[in-house]
Design a protein around this motif. Structure first.
Motif, PDB file in Angstrom:
ATOM      1  N   MET A   1      90.528  48.893  40.290  1.00  0.00           N
ATOM      2  CA  MET A   1      89.469  49.759  40.290  1.00  0.00           C
ATOM      3  C   MET A   1      89.843  51.055  41.005  1.00  0.00           C
ATOM      4  SD  MET A   1      86.092  47.462  40.595  1.00  0.00           S
ATOM      5  CE  MET A   1      85.833  46.212  39.589  1.00  0.00           C
ATOM      6  N   ARG A   2      91.054  51.571  41.140  1.00  0.00           N
ATOM      7  CA  ARG A   2      91.449  52.818  41.942  1.00  0.00           C
ATOM      8  C   ARG A   2      90.827  54.064  40.973  1.00  0.00           C
ATOM      9  NH1 ARG A   2      92.304  51.748  47.315  1.00  0.00           N
ATOM     10  NH2 ARG A   2      93.491  50.172  47.378  1.00  0.00           N
ATOM     11  N   GLY A   3      90.639  54.779  41.743  1.00  0.00           N
ATOM     12  CA  GLY A   3      90.216  56.282  41.110  1.00  0.00           C
ATOM     13  C   GLY A   3      89.149  56.300  40.313  1.00  0.00           C
ATOM     14  N   ASP A   4      88.919  56.588  39.143  1.00  0.00           N
ATOM     15  CA  ASP A   4      87.831  56.833  38.396  1.00  0.00           C
ATOM     16  C   ASP A   4      87.164  55.521  37.874  1.00  0.00           C
ATOM     17  OD1 ASP A   4      88.471  59.289  38.301  1.00  0.00           O
ATOM     18  OD2 ASP A   4      89.627  59.397  36.508  1.00  0.00           O
ATOM     19  N   LYS A   5      87.794  54.223  37.932  1.00  0.00           N
ATOM     20  CA  LYS A   5      87.125  53.282  37.990  1.00  0.00           C
ATOM     21  C   LYS A   5      86.395  52.436  39.096  1.00  0.00           C
ATOM     22  CE  LYS A   5      90.396  51.681  34.431  1.00  0.00           C
ATOM     23  NZ  LYS A   5      91.743  50.690  33.954  1.00  0.00           N
ATOM     24  N   ARG A   6      86.255  53.052  39.998  1.00  0.00           N
ATOM     25  CA  ARG A   6      85.469  52.752  41.256  1.00  0.00           C
ATOM     26  C   ARG A   6      83.978  52.387  40.796  1.00  0.00           C
ATOM     27  NH1 ARG A   6      86.739  56.233  46.147  1.00  0.00           N
ATOM     28  NH2 ARG A   6      86.180  57.958  44.586  1.00  0.00           N
ATOM     29  N   LEU A   7      83.510  51.461  41.406  1.00  0.00           N
ATOM     30  CA  LEU A   7      82.006  51.350  41.208  1.00  0.00           C
ATOM     31  C   LEU A   7      81.085  51.335  42.359  1.00  0.00           C
ATOM     32  CD1 LEU A   7      81.906  48.189  38.929  1.00  0.00           C
ATOM     33  CD2 LEU A   7      81.749  50.475  38.130  1.00  0.00           C
ATOM     34  N   LEU A   8      80.213  52.072  42.406  1.00  0.00           N
ATOM     35  CA  LEU A   8      79.097  52.210  43.655  1.00  0.00           C
ATOM     36  C   LEU A   8      77.891  51.122  43.004  1.00  0.00           C
ATOM     37  CD1 LEU A   8      78.868  53.943  46.050  1.00  0.00           C
ATOM     38  CD2 LEU A   8      77.420  55.296  44.966  1.00  0.00           C
ATOM     39  N   LEU A   9      77.790  49.878  43.995  1.00  0.00           N
ATOM     40  CA  LEU A   9      76.763  49.094  43.736  1.00  0.00           C
ATOM     41  C   LEU A   9      75.458  49.538  44.582  1.00  0.00           C
ATOM     42  CD1 LEU A   9      78.701  45.773  43.840  1.00  0.00           C
ATOM     43  CD2 LEU A   9      78.028  47.074  41.969  1.00  0.00           C
ATOM     44  N   ALA A  10      74.073  49.630  43.885  1.00  0.00           N
ATOM     45  CA  ALA A  10      72.997  50.090  44.489  1.00  0.00           C
ATOM     46  C   ALA A  10      72.136  49.098  44.322  1.00  0.00           C
ATOM     47  CB  ALA A  10      72.651  51.485  44.281  1.00  0.00           C
ATOM     48  N   GLY A  11      71.502  48.301  45.483  1.00  0.00           N
ATOM     49  CA  GLY A  11      70.369  47.655  45.543  1.00  0.00           C
ATOM     50  C   GLY A  11      69.120  48.446  45.789  1.00  0.00           C
ATOM     51  N   THR A  12      67.969  48.221  45.296  1.00  0.00           N
ATOM     52  CA  THR A  12      66.708  48.509  45.326  1.00  0.00           C
ATOM     53  C   THR A  12      65.663  47.670  45.821  1.00  0.00           C
ATOM     54  OG1 THR A  12      65.998  48.078  43.048  1.00  0.00           O
ATOM     55  CG2 THR A  12      67.458  50.133  43.305  1.00  0.00           C
ATOM     56  N   ARG A  13      64.688  48.107  46.247  1.00  0.00           N
ATOM     57  CA  ARG A  13      63.699  47.353  46.669  1.00  0.00           C
ATOM     58  C   ARG A  13      62.730  46.711  45.686  1.00  0.00           C
ATOM     59  NH1 ARG A  13      61.687  47.647  52.052  1.00  0.00           N
ATOM     60  NH2 ARG A  13      62.671  49.722  52.188  1.00  0.00           N
ATOM     61  N   THR A  14      62.970  46.968  44.477  1.00  0.00           N
ATOM     62  CA  THR A  14      62.274  46.467  43.389  1.00  0.00           C
ATOM     63  C   THR A  14      63.116  45.164  42.895  1.00  0.00           C
ATOM     64  OG1 THR A  14      63.180  48.033  41.852  1.00  0.00           O
ATOM     65  CG2 THR A  14      61.108  48.393  42.697  1.00  0.00           C
ATOM     66  N   SER A  15      64.340  44.755  43.827  1.00  0.00           N
ATOM     67  CA  SER A  15      64.976  43.649  43.342  1.00  0.00           C
ATOM     68  C   SER A  15      65.791  43.800  42.252  1.00  0.00           C
ATOM     69  CB  SER A  15      64.279  42.521  43.285  1.00  0.00           C
ATOM     70  OG  SER A  15      63.488  42.014  44.580  1.00  0.00           O
ATOM     71  N   GLU A  16      66.405  45.027  42.035  1.00  0.00           N
ATOM     72  CA  GLU A  16      67.569  45.391  41.138  1.00  0.00           C
ATOM     73  C   GLU A  16      68.728  45.821  41.731  1.00  0.00           C
ATOM     74  OE1 GLU A  16      64.261  46.676  37.798  1.00  0.00           O
ATOM     75  OE2 GLU A  16      65.163  48.273  38.950  1.00  0.00           O
ATOM     76  N   ILE A  17      70.011  45.407  41.100  1.00  0.00           N
ATOM     77  CA  ILE A  17      71.291  45.926  41.378  1.00  0.00           C
ATOM     78  C   ILE A  17      71.906  46.700  40.223  1.00  0.00           C
ATOM     79  CG2 ILE A  17      73.700  45.240  42.180  1.00  0.00           C
ATOM     80  CD1 ILE A  17      72.486  42.739  43.392  1.00  0.00           C
ATOM     81  N   TYR A  18      72.308  47.969  40.528  1.00  0.00           N
ATOM     82  CA  TYR A  18      72.956  48.876  39.505  1.00  0.00           C
ATOM     83  C   TYR A  18      74.415  49.083  39.966  1.00  0.00           C
ATOM     84  CZ  TYR A  18      68.090  50.138  38.106  1.00  0.00           C
ATOM     85  OH  TYR A  18      66.687  50.170  37.565  1.00  0.00           O
ATOM     86  N   ALA A  19      75.167  49.081  38.844  1.00  0.00           N
ATOM     87  CA  ALA A  19      76.510  49.252  39.173  1.00  0.00           C
ATOM     88  C   ALA A  19      76.729  50.909  38.359  1.00  0.00           C
ATOM     89  CB  ALA A  19      77.374  48.283  38.150  1.00  0.00           C
ATOM     90  N   ILE A  20      77.305  51.715  39.385  1.00  0.00           N
ATOM     91  CA  ILE A  20      77.584  53.180  39.118  1.00  0.00           C
ATOM     92  C   ILE A  20      78.961  53.521  39.164  1.00  0.00           C
ATOM     93  CG2 ILE A  20      76.609  55.636  39.688  1.00  0.00           C
ATOM     94  CD1 ILE A  20      74.281  54.119  41.259  1.00  0.00           C
ATOM     95  N   ASN A  21      79.383  53.954  37.992  1.00  0.00           N
ATOM     96  CA  ASN A  21      80.709  54.524  37.844  1.00  0.00           C
ATOM     97  C   ASN A  21      80.917  55.905  38.523  1.00  0.00           C
ATOM     98  OD1 ASN A  21      82.863  55.901  36.953  1.00  0.00           O
ATOM     99  ND2 ASN A  21      83.268  54.190  35.378  1.00  0.00           N
ATOM    100  N   VAL A  22      81.750  55.873  39.756  1.00  0.00           N
ATOM    101  CA  VAL A  22      81.784  56.951  40.532  1.00  0.00           C
ATOM    102  C   VAL A  22      82.267  58.255  39.807  1.00  0.00           C
ATOM    103  CG1 VAL A  22      83.102  58.095  42.291  1.00  0.00           C
ATOM    104  CG2 VAL A  22      82.518  55.749  42.607  1.00  0.00           C
ATOM    105  N   ARG A  23      82.889  58.230  38.555  1.00  0.00           N
ATOM    106  CA  ARG A  23      83.402  59.277  37.724  1.00  0.00           C
ATOM    107  C   ARG A  23      82.176  59.866  36.929  1.00  0.00           C
ATOM    108  NH1 ARG A  23      85.511  60.181  32.640  1.00  0.00           N
ATOM    109  NH2 ARG A  23      85.316  57.899  32.174  1.00  0.00           N
TER     110      ARG A  23
END
Length: 775
Positions: free
Chosen positions: A336-358
């Motif tokens: 997942m180096r470079g543009d394939k990195r993921l940013l995982l975000a957890g919210t108070r509404t009990s949801e997990i999002y995967a965000i592509n950094v690029r």
């Protein structure tokens, strides 16, 4: 008999209320997050889950050591009790050590960079920092986290290179700690903030330990220098951390004017310092930004008034999610180096999002109810989807993919009961505001709403198979019967027998009766024809669930006495009692359509599969992180769905030994594999087969309806003869013609049809117009 374990098909759950509770393992293949009183370790690709069990209450914080060897977790407890912090071995999934040196709550956890120590921070009622030696398995030191002149400390993080140092922050305090290697005492130095007053919510330290960034509840950031040497043996008494500035995001820039500083609404909850020096910031209003420092050319434009912060960062990428961002983690592997990195975000509404950094586009990975689930419902004869009722919404889920298909939101209210109408065209739900709402199952559009059905809220619902009669129970103890029509919904009868809230209602299989279970220790069978009480059953318990046996001859009840009781519906006598739990109440109960199995769930967080006739349980399901509130069989009996007070949903596989029984055709019927049926045979009602199977003295499963016009026509003998008539004598003539001359008699069979010249009664318009003179 050996009790086996139920195999979980899929698990839906995530506790987003824990600040920075979502963690990514250093191997980049696992994520760790709290789920009620358990810690879940999930493989990212296969979605396989492992659970760390041992906490007695909800997990408040989670931490992973820098190399991934240990997992730390802390919990919440009741006021006046100790809260435990535990250390787990990641590979073995076993507990390494635990201590109960904090009161009420463990606020935050972190590991030193060499994985030698686990540092835990107590909550408001404790206010202490505890040092736990992972090698020795004992606590080595403790100290007050903040001064008496400042507020409480709420967060901490360790330094990357210097193993014996960490930073804590809170309301009006920001401190850098150092652990003496020899005496293991704690030395602390405060970062001088001067006149700046901020409440720190999160801290991030650079990889070279030169500076740190602290996010505040004001929506800006405090940048401070540390400058500690990497050698832990060196003395740091001459190194003093200092404030570099209070920085904020830059607003729109105008030539010759000072740009405005934009603060994050509802504060900054989490910060990550990326490899290139940029910041990933998550705020309380759901905003996620990638910030970069601004390189100003020339003099910085001065403002007329001295601001508490100055604009220093510009937003490179930005998005906004629903709910407060409580966790932000970067998932980065060699693939997942470079543009394939993921940013995982957890919210108070009990949801997990995967965000592509690029691209910075969010993808919803995990979603689940944030509070307790009160009820589960399947559509009639359909096992692919089910609905859940919880706080503020009704959700429809897919069984195979375990994904959310529809969310119907009614803010600020709690849905206590949900069901599908028999035709599957509406989802009927009861709410604590006393209203009954019906929605379309595909779009969630409101079909109708019955206002003020119960004074203190609607607690239970059920509907007859024809969808014309709705029975509701309320928290004031009343049972009300409603006539449901597309154009109007009217009240038929109010039944006042219960003295306390009605916990469950179910209609009998023949639609002639309904049973209501109350927390006053009474279970009442109502006659839906005369709308009066038919039978009442009393027990020394608070009834929480009730279920009809498929033939309607017996009832199953469960309550706070930890027992499942069999009741005779005709006489109201108790037939059998089973001890279903040794710890807590039985909250959920359901039986299969063939009546061979039933499932229970209760406060012991266990799901048990029972044999109805033998009265023994053969399988148990462990995995819930809270009290099981409801459990249901799918209509095809291939799955069991259970939910708990922590908001998690588990779909269990039915054991294979019971699947083989369900796949066999019932006795007395021919298998469909022997000869394919025509379309008419498939549509024809098997009335003859039901009558042949019925034994003398059996209670009718359902009142037989009058045959329809199609059935009458199919029952007629339509064989052709020489005379175009439906007289049975014509068929007798045709049979007589096939006989040999020796078998034929001398006399002709007498026809029962009247001759054509006889007058017949008619009600045609011609006869009425002639006043009926000729009769």
């Amino acid at each position: 008999m050996d009790v086996k374990s139920l195999e979980a098909y899929s698990i839906i759950g995530f506790d987003g209320s824990a600040i920075r509770g979502l963690k990514v393992h250093p191997d980049g293949e696992h994520i760790v997050y709290p789920m009620g009183n358990k810690v879940c370790i999930q493989e990212w690709k296969t979605k396989k889950m492992y659970f760390l069990s041992g906490h007695t209450n909800s997990v408040s914080t989670v931490a992973i050591s820098p190399k991934g060897t240990y997992v730390g977790s802390g919990q919440i407890n009741h006021i006046g009790f100790k809260a435990s912090a535990k250390v787990w071995d990641f590979k073995k999934k076993s507990m390494v050590g635990t201590h109960e040196l904090h009161k009420v709550r463990v606020e935050a956890l972190t590991f030193s960079s060499d994985e030698r120590y686990m540092i835990s921070l107590g909550g408001r009622d404790d206010g202490c920092v505890v040092l736990w030696d992972c090698v020795a398995g004992a606590a080595t030191g403790t100290a007050a986290a903040a001064r008496l002149t400042t507020g409480d400390a709420v967060t901490l993080t360790s330094l990357s290179l210097r193993a014996n140092s960490f930073v804590t922050g809170g309301d009006g305090n920001l401190r850098v700690w150092n652990i003496r290697a020899a005496s293991k005492n704690l030395d602390v130095v405060d970062v001088s903030l001067g006149k700046l007053r901020r409440s720190v919510r999160c801290i991030a330290v650079s990889q070279d330990d030169s500076y740190g960034i602290a996010g505040t509840t004001s929506g800006d950031m405090i940048k401070f220098s540390i400058g500690y040497p990497s050698d832990p043996m060196m003395d740091v008494s001459q190194y003093k951390p200092s404030l570099l500035g209070c920085l904020a995001k830059c607003g729109p820039w105008k030539k010759g004017k000072r740009p405005e500083s934009l603060c994050y609404s509802q504060g900054i909850e989490t910060i990550i310092i990326l490899d290139d020096g940029c910041l990933a910031v998550g705020s309380g209003d759901g905003t996620i930004d990638i910030l970069d420092e601004i390189n100003w050319k020339g003099d910085f434009p001065k403002g007329k008034i001295v601001d508490p912060n100055k604009p220093h960062y510009k937003a490179l990428k930005s998005l906004k999610l629903q709910g407060s961002i409580t966790s932000l983690e970067l998932m980065e592997t060699p693939q997942m180096r470079g543009d394939k990195r993921l940013l995982l975000a957890g919210t108070r509404t009990s949801e997990i999002y995967a965000i592509n950094v690029r691209t910075f586009e969010p993808i919803l990975v995990v979603t689940c109810p944030r509070c307790a689930i009160n009820n589960i419902a399947f559509p009639r004869g359909m096992s692919g989807v089910f609905a859940t009722a919880g706080a503020g919404d009704v959700r429809v889920w897919c069984v195979k993919t375990a994904q959310e298909l529809l969310r119907i939101v009614v803010p600020n209210f709690i849905c206590s009961s949900v069901l599908f109408s028999s035709d599957g065209k509406s989802i009927v739900s009861g709410w604590n505001d006393g209203n009954i709402r019906a929605f379309t199952p595909l779009t969630g559009r409101l079909i109708y709403c019955i206002f003020n059905t119960h004074n203190k809220g609607t607690s239970a619902l059920d509907m007859t198979n024809d969808g014309r009669t709705l029975i509701s129970g309320g928290c004031e103890g009343q049972v009300r019967v409603w006539d449901i029509k597309p154009e109007c919904q009217s009240l038929k009868k109010v039944l006042k027998e219960h003295k306390s809230p009605v916990s469950a209602i179910q209609v009998s299989p023949n639609d002639m009766e309904a049973v209501s279970a109350g927390t006053d220790g009474s279970c009442i069978i109502w006659d839906l024809v005369s709308l009066c009480r038919r039978q009442v059953m009393y027990a020394n318990t608070l009834f929480m669930c009730v279920c009809f046996e498929p033939l309607g001859c017996q009832l199953l009840t469960g309550g706070t006495d930890r027992r499942v009781a069999y009741w005779e519906t005709g006489s109201g006598n108790l037939a059998r009692e089973l001890e279903a739990s040794k710890v807590g109440a039985i909250n959920g109960l359901h039986i299969t359509q063939n009546g061979e199995l039933f499932v229970t769930g209760g406060n012991d967080q266990m799901v048990k599969l029972w044999k109805y006739q033998e009265g023994i349980y053969t399988h148990t399901g462990l995995g819930h992180a809270g009290a099981v509130t409801c459990c249901r069989f799918s209509p095809d009996a291939n799955y069991i769905v259970s939910c708990c007070a922590a908001g998690s949903i588990i779909i269990w596989k039915m054991p294979e030994q019971y699947l083989s029984k369900n796949s066999k055709p019932p006795s007395g019927r021919k298998s469909t594999t022997q000869s394919p049926k025509t379309l008419q045979e498939e549509l024809r009602l098997p009335l003859d087969e039901k009558l042949s199977q019925k034994a003398a003295g059996d209670r009718p499963h359902k009142v037989p309806a009058a045959p329809s016009k199609v059935e009458k026509i199919e029952a007629m003998d339509t064989t052709r003869s020489s005379v175009h008539s439906c007289c049975p004598c014509d068929t007798a003539k045709s049979k007589a013609s096939n006989k040999t001359p020796s078998d034929k008699g001398s006399g002709k069979p007498k026809c029962c049809r009247p001759p054509d010249n006889l007058p017949t009664r008619t009600t045609s318009k011609e006869y009425v117009s002639r006043s009926g003179d000729k009769k």
